[in-house]
Design a protein around this motif. Structure first.
Motif, PDB file in Angstrom:
ATOM      1  N   LEU A 118       0.823  -1.198   0.000  1.00 44.32           N
ATOM      2  CA  LEU A 118       0.000   0.000   0.000  1.00 44.32           C
ATOM      3  C   LEU A 118       0.863   1.256   0.000  1.00 44.32           C
ATOM      4  CD1 LEU A 118      -2.652  -1.091   2.638  1.00 44.32           C
ATOM      5  CD2 LEU A 118      -3.041  -0.810   0.195  1.00 44.32           C
ATOM      6  N   ARG A 119       0.303   2.350  -0.464  1.00 41.52           N
ATOM      7  CA  ARG A 119       0.944   3.648  -0.344  1.00 41.52           C
ATOM      8  C   ARG A 119       0.896   4.097   1.113  1.00 41.52           C
ATOM      9  NH1 ARG A 119      -1.904   7.335  -4.940  1.00 41.52           N
ATOM     10  NH2 ARG A 119      -2.289   8.522  -3.031  1.00 41.52           N
ATOM     11  N   ALA A 120       1.742   5.053   1.442  1.00 42.51           N
ATOM     12  CA  ALA A 120       1.783   5.553   2.821  1.00 42.51           C
ATOM     13  C   ALA A 120       0.438   6.119   3.257  1.00 42.51           C
ATOM     14  CB  ALA A 120       2.870   6.613   2.953  1.00 42.51           C
ATOM     15  N   ASP A 121      -0.287   6.794   2.341  1.00 43.68           N
ATOM     16  CA  ASP A 121      -1.565   7.386   2.720  1.00 43.68           C
ATOM     17  C   ASP A 121      -2.717   6.378   2.721  1.00 43.68           C
ATOM     18  OD1 ASP A 121      -1.671   7.122  -0.025  1.00 43.68           O
ATOM     19  OD2 ASP A 121      -2.106   9.229  -0.439  1.00 43.68           O
ATOM     20  N   GLN A 122      -2.407   5.098   2.459  1.00 45.18           N
ATOM     21  CA  GLN A 122      -3.397   4.025   2.567  1.00 45.18           C
ATOM     22  C   GLN A 122      -3.156   3.143   3.790  1.00 45.18           C
ATOM     23  OE1 GLN A 122      -2.429   2.344  -1.310  1.00 45.18           O
ATOM     24  NE2 GLN A 122      -4.333   3.128  -2.192  1.00 45.18           N
ATOM     25  N   ARG A 123      -2.310   3.579   4.700  1.00 47.25           N
ATOM     26  CA  ARG A 123      -1.845   2.711   5.777  1.00 47.25           C
ATOM     27  C   ARG A 123      -2.944   2.276   6.736  1.00 47.25           C
ATOM     28  NH1 ARG A 123       0.318   7.836   6.335  1.00 47.25           N
ATOM     29  NH2 ARG A 123      -0.340   9.055   8.178  1.00 47.25           N
ATOM     30  N   ARG A 124      -4.035   3.037   6.824  1.00 49.06           N
ATOM     31  CA  ARG A 124      -5.121   2.663   7.733  1.00 49.06           C
ATOM     32  C   ARG A 124      -5.994   1.554   7.164  1.00 49.06           C
ATOM     33  NH1 ARG A 124      -7.960   7.709  10.748  1.00 49.06           N
ATOM     34  NH2 ARG A 124      -8.333   6.023  12.250  1.00 49.06           N
ATOM     35  N   PHE A 125      -5.767   1.176   5.920  1.00 48.64           N
ATOM     36  CA  PHE A 125      -6.668   0.255   5.233  1.00 48.64           C
ATOM     37  C   PHE A 125      -6.177  -1.189   5.226  1.00 48.64           C
ATOM     38  CE2 PHE A 125      -7.147   4.079   2.095  1.00 48.64           C
ATOM     39  CZ  PHE A 125      -7.720   4.841   3.090  1.00 48.64           C
ATOM     40  N   ALA A 126      -4.933  -1.435   5.610  1.00 49.55           N
ATOM     41  CA  ALA A 126      -4.275  -2.721   5.352  1.00 49.55           C
ATOM     42  C   ALA A 126      -4.962  -3.886   6.050  1.00 49.55           C
ATOM     43  CB  ALA A 126      -2.815  -2.647   5.803  1.00 49.55           C
ATOM     44  N   THR A 127      -5.315  -4.910   5.268  1.00 45.08           N
ATOM     45  CA  THR A 127      -5.885  -6.155   5.793  1.00 45.08           C
ATOM     46  C   THR A 127      -5.455  -7.312   4.907  1.00 45.08           C
ATOM     47  OG1 THR A 127      -7.889  -5.720   4.502  1.00 45.08           O
ATOM     48  CG2 THR A 127      -7.976  -5.180   6.867  1.00 45.08           C
ATOM     49  N   ASP A 128      -5.504  -8.504   5.488  1.00 43.62           N
ATOM     50  CA  ASP A 128      -5.348  -9.720   4.685  1.00 43.62           C
ATOM     51  C   ASP A 128      -6.625 -10.538   4.804  1.00 43.62           C
ATOM     52  OD1 ASP A 128      -5.229 -11.182   7.119  1.00 43.62           O
ATOM     53  OD2 ASP A 128      -3.047 -11.133   7.135  1.00 43.62           O
ATOM     54  N   ALA A 129      -6.684 -11.651   4.097  1.00 45.56           N
ATOM     55  CA  ALA A 129      -7.910 -12.447   4.041  1.00 45.56           C
ATOM     56  C   ALA A 129      -8.308 -12.973   5.420  1.00 45.56           C
ATOM     57  CB  ALA A 129      -7.730 -13.600   3.059  1.00 45.56           C
ATOM     58  N   ALA A 130      -7.346 -13.412   6.206  1.00 46.43           N
ATOM     59  CA  ALA A 130      -7.656 -13.947   7.539  1.00 46.43           C
ATOM     60  C   ALA A 130      -8.246 -12.871   8.435  1.00 46.43           C
ATOM     61  CB  ALA A 130      -6.402 -14.538   8.163  1.00 46.43           C
ATOM     62  N   GLN A 131      -7.716 -11.654   8.352  1.00 49.85           N
ATOM     63  CA  GLN A 131      -8.246 -10.564   9.177  1.00 49.85           C
ATOM     64  C   GLN A 131      -9.674 -10.214   8.787  1.00 49.85           C
ATOM     65  OE1 GLN A 131      -4.957  -7.905   8.189  1.00 49.85           O
ATOM     66  NE2 GLN A 131      -4.400  -7.751  10.355  1.00 49.85           N
ATOM     67  N   VAL A 132      -9.943 -10.190   7.502  1.00 47.48           N
ATOM     68  CA  VAL A 132     -11.287  -9.844   7.043  1.00 47.48           C
ATOM     69  C   VAL A 132     -12.293 -10.898   7.500  1.00 47.48           C
ATOM     70  CG1 VAL A 132     -12.729  -9.564   4.987  1.00 47.48           C
ATOM     71  CG2 VAL A 132     -10.484  -8.466   5.092  1.00 47.48           C
TER      72      VAL A 132
END
Length: 468
Positions: A181-195
Motif C-alpha cells: 500500500l501507499r503511505a496514505d493508505q496505511r489505515r486500510f491494510a488487511t489480509d484475508a484472515a483478518q477480514v
C-alpha cells in the motif's frame, strides 16, 4: 398518527395502510401484521381496517437498502467541488479524500456516521451496506480492539435506528504492479484472515439490526491468491467488490491479466448470488451476460459516478438480462434513493436522447419509477444478505409512510405517486420510517436529530481544523 398510534415499538401489533406497495404494485386496504421479532407476520391487501389496527397516515412503501457506502466520506461531501489546476478526475479526488481518512478518530467516525444514518432514513433507506476499509490507527498500527472503527459504525447506526450490513474490506496493495500500500493508505491494510475474523466477530456479537459480510476493495488492491483465500469455504453472506469503475482500471487489468476486470472475475468461476459488483460502469455486453448467468448482482451509484466523472453503465442491458440491481450512496454526495433512481434514468436519457429508458411497456411495466424501484427493492435485499425484503411475510418489518402533503406530491393521482416521488421536484416525502417494527422517524423527525447534528458539526469543525 396520534395517541396510541404514535407508539415507538409496534412489534406484535397490526397496521393498516390505505395503499401499500405489495407484489410490485400499489394495492388498496392493506393489513400489515408485525411479529414479536420485528418481522412481517402477514401482509393482506383488500382488508377493511379493523379495531385492532393502527391506521397509517399515507401510502406505505418498503424501505430500500443503501447497498454501497463509505460513511466517513460524508465528512468530505461538498468539499471537493473546486478545481485549482488544469485537471481533476477520480484519481485526484481520491488523493484528497485520503487526507480525510487519515484524520478521523473513532469518536469522529461515529459522529459522522450517525449524521449520515439519520439523513439516509430521511432519504428512504432502512438498511446500509458499509464497505468498510478505515480500520487502523492514523499511523497504521492496529487498535487494541481491531474492530474499534467497526463498532463506531455499528454504534452510529444503532444511535439512529438504521440497519447495518458491515463489509470489512480486503485491501493489501496499491495497484496491480505495486505489492504494498501507499503511505496514505496505511489505515486500510488487511489480509484475508483478518477480514474473515472481522466478519465472524461482528456476527458473533449478535447486535440488533447488525449483520456482516465481506468485501474486496478491487482487483488492483488484492492479489488473486488473497481473494481466493477469502472466498474459499466462506459460507453465506454477501461478497462485494469495486469493479470496472474507471477506464484506467480496466486498462491496467488488461495489461496485467490479459482480461477485463469482470471478464477475469467470471473466468475464476467464483461468481454466484452472494457477489455484488459495485459500479461495473465499463462492462461489455459479454461481461453483463456472464454476470447474468452467474446470478451475481450489480450495485450502481449514479450520483457518485456522476460526481466523479466515471461514465454511464449500460443500464438497458443490465435490466434486460435480469441482473439483480441495487443502488448506493457511496461518497454521500446524495443520500436519498429517489435522487439516485432519477439520475439513473436521466443519465440514459441524455446518452440515448430518449425518454423513460428504463420503462418496459411490452412487459407490462410502463412506469420508469416503478420498474426501477421494484428491481432495486429485490436487488438491495440480496446485497444486504437479506433473503426477503419488502412488504412480504417473513421480511423485516421496515416501511416508509409517504407524505401526500409534501409539495411534489400535492394533487398527484394515486397511481402516479411513485412517478412523482422520483421525477418531480425533490422534497422530504417520507412522513414516517419504520425499521424492524420500530419507528425511526415520526412526523418527519428523528428523536435524536438535533443532538446527532450537534455532534456531527463539532466533529466537522475539529476534522477540518486538522485536515486544512
Amino acid at each position: 398518527m396520534s395517541g396510541d398510534d404514535a407508539t415507538a415499538d409496534l412489534r406484535g401489533r397490526v397496521l393498516w395502510a390505505p395503499r401499500a406497495w405489495v407484489d410490485g404494485r400499489w394495492q388498496a386496504s392493506v393489513r400489515l401484521a408485525i411479529d414479536a421479532q420485528g418481522r412481517w407476520a402477514e401482509i393482506a391487501p383488500g382488508v377493511a381496517v379493523g379495531p385492532d389496527a393502527l391506521r397509517l397516515d399515507g401510502p406505505a412503501l418498503p424501505g430500500l437498502v443503501d447497498a454501497h457506502s463509505h460513511a466517513f466520506q460524508r465528512a468530505f461531501a461538498g468539499l471537493a467541488e473546486r478545481r485549482e489546476g488544469e485537471h481533476d478526475d477520480f484519481w485526484s479526488w481520491r488523493d484528497r479524500m485520503y487526507g480525510v481518512a487519515l484524520a478521523l478518530t473513532p469518536q469522529a467516525l461515529r459522529a459522522v456516521a450517525a449524521q449520515l444514518a439519520v439523513e439516509l432514513l430521511h432519504g428512504g433507506y432502512t438498511q446500509l451496506c458499509e464497505f468498510h476499509y478505515l480500520h487502523h490507527e492514523p499511523d497504521g498500527s492496529v487498535h487494541d480492539d481491531p474492530l474499534e472503527m467497526s463498532w463506531a459504525l455499528a454504534d452510529a447506526c444503532a444511535d439512529a435506528g438504521l440497519g447495518l450490513t458491515l463489509l470489512p474490506v480486503l485491501y493489501e496493495r496499491a495497484g496491480f504492479a505495486q505489492p504494498t500500500l501507499r503511505a496514505d493508505q496505511r489505515r486500510f491494510a488487511t489480509d484475508a484472515a483478518q477480514v474473515r475474523a472481522m466478519r465472524d466477530a461482528v456476527r458473533a456479537a449478535r447486535r440488533p439490526l447488525l449483520d456482516a459480510g465481506v468485501a474486496i476493495h478491487s482487483l488492483r488492491a488484492a492479489a488473486p491468491a488473497s481473494i481466493a483465500r477469502l472466498v474459499e469455504d466462506l459460507g453465506d453472506g454477501p461478497i462485494h467488490i469495486h469493479v470496472a469503475e474507471q477506464t484506467a482500471e480496466v486498462d491496467d487489468c488488461l495489461h496485467s491479466t490479459g482480461l477485463r476486470p469482470i471478464e477475469w472475475l467470471a473466468a475464476q468461476r467464483w461468481l454466484d448470488a452472494r457477489w455484488q459488483l459495485v459500479h461495473a460502469t465499463h462492462a461489455t455486453p459479454a461481461e453483463i451476460d456472464a454476470v447474468a448467468a452467474s446470478g451475481a448482482g450489480v450495485v450502481l451509484c449514479p450520483a457518485t459516478e456522476a460526481n466523479l466523472g466515471d461514465g454511464l453503465p449500460d443500464l438497458p442491458r443490465w435490466l434486460a438480462r435480469g441482473v439483480p440491481i441495487s443502488v448506493g450512496s457511496d461518497s454521500q454526495v446524495t443520500r436519498d434513493w429517489p435522487s439516485e433512481l432519477r439520475l439513473l434514468d436521466y443519465g440514459q436519457r441524455l446518452h440515448l436522447r430518449q425518454r423513460n429508458v428504463s420503462a418496459a411497456p411490452a412487459a407490462g411495466e410502463p412506469s420508469t419509477a416503478a420498474r426501477l424501484f421494484e428491481r432495486v427493492r429485490v436487488g438491495g435485499g440480496a446485497a444486504a444478505g437479506q433473503p426477503r425484503w419488502g412488504l412480504e411475510a417473513g421480511a423485516r418489518a421496515d416501511l416508509l409512510v409517504v407524505d401526500g402533503a409534501d409539495a411534489p406530491l400535492l394533487g398527484v393521482p394515486a397511481a402516479n405517486t411513485l412517478d412523482a416521488l422520483v421525477f418531480s421536484s425533490p422534497g422530504r416525502p417520507f412522513r414516517d420510517v419504520m425499521v424492524a417494527g420500530r419507528w425511526s422517524l415520526r412526523g418527519g423527525r428523528h428523536p435524536e436529530e438535533a443532538a446527532i447534528a450537534a455532534r456531527f458539526e463539532r466533529a466537522m469543525r475539529e476534522l477540518w481544523a486538522v485536515a486544512d
